[in-house]
Enzyme design. Sequence first.
Site, PDB file in Angstrom:
ATOM      1  N   CYS A 115      53.894 -16.154 -20.756  1.00  0.00           N
ATOM      2  CA  CYS A 115      53.138 -14.881 -20.944  1.00  0.00           C
ATOM      3  C   CYS A 115      54.153 -13.742 -20.561  1.00  0.00           C
ATOM      4  CB  CYS A 115      51.702 -14.743 -20.166  1.00  0.00           C
ATOM      5  SG  CYS A 115      52.051 -14.737 -18.401  1.00  0.00           S
ATOM      6  N   CYS A 162      51.197 -20.032 -11.152  1.00  0.00           N
ATOM      7  CA  CYS A 162      50.146 -19.081 -11.265  1.00  0.00           C
ATOM      8  C   CYS A 162      48.789 -19.546 -10.668  1.00  0.00           C
ATOM      9  CB  CYS A 162      50.470 -18.545 -12.765  1.00  0.00           C
ATOM     10  SG  CYS A 162      48.914 -17.137 -13.061  1.00  0.00           S
TER      11      CYS A 162
END
Length: 364
Positions: free
Chosen positions: A203, A105
Amino acid sequence: MNKNKVVVAMSGGVDSSVCAYLLKKQGYEVIGMTMQIWQNAPEETRLKEGGCCSIGAVYDARRVADKIGIPYYVINLKDFFNEKVIKNFINEYVEGRTPNPCIVCNRHLKFDALLKKALEIDAFYLATGHYSKIEYDTSTGRYILKKSVDPTKDQSYALYNLTQFQLEHTLLPLGYYTKQEIRKIAEEAGLSVAQKPDSQEICFVDTNYKDFLKQKVPEKIIPGPFMDKNGNILGEHNGIPFYTIGQRRGLGISAGKPLYVVDIDVERNAVILGGEKDLFVKEFVAHNMNWIAIDELKALKQVNAKIRYNFNERPAKIIPAGQDQVKVIFDQPQKAVTPGQAVVFYENDTVVGGGIIKKRTDFN
């Protein structure tokens, strides 16, 4: 570009909130941005506390932006996140490797897509709440990445793949503070997230990663044999994606001694089990390299190597091993070197560079 203008990646947590607050106090023109990356999840999931992907995180970030008086925007990167992070996460497990989605990410979302958004609006910098430091080395003409002053929160390991261009356009103000000091600053500034717990989960995974993989790629979850190193069948596993090097719990195998996952053989759809001593290896190959303190690795170099986030780096030699690869040789064997995880090389508190663990070369 305006060198006084900075976009802060705001996740709704205390770290990115104080990052924005500190830069505003230093006189920067600060703009807050949150990446909208949550997928098609039920509202109760998207509102959950703690997740940096949740709508709740957006609410927290917006409140902080209002409090410190900066403009705030939400940038839709949902499809890009799915393509770069989620698909990689799934594929790595299917291929018998253990991914690190936060590093992926950082590489593709924060310091690529979001940095490009910042540059498009004439900002010179992107800032994040990572605990690390960026400095310019005049002797080499290179930007360097260094450990945080708070060793318990240092995140340089997760930032090893930043390029020189990204380092030039990145601010990391929290690298000069401890976590305790950051929470105190947030309290004194009246920020509502001052005592908000740190996010710990992946997440985009609502329950656990096994359920997530079952939902996404049920056809890839194929039972197969547990084997010892000699090829003897010890039982049946539930599917290669459910296992990682070093795992002991949840094997469902009765033996006279503790058994660990010591290797994963994708071609035979086999999970290899052994004793704890079988987890220790001294040599491995890493690839997909990124160098920060040096332009390239031209000869053997002595470094300290870190093979996962919660690991104290150990002395090692790194040697060029072909195109975009290095051979890593620890001074002493280390436990659970895991393909798919990052290895990061340090000289004292400076990141030399890093890559992805490809294979262990002295496992037998």
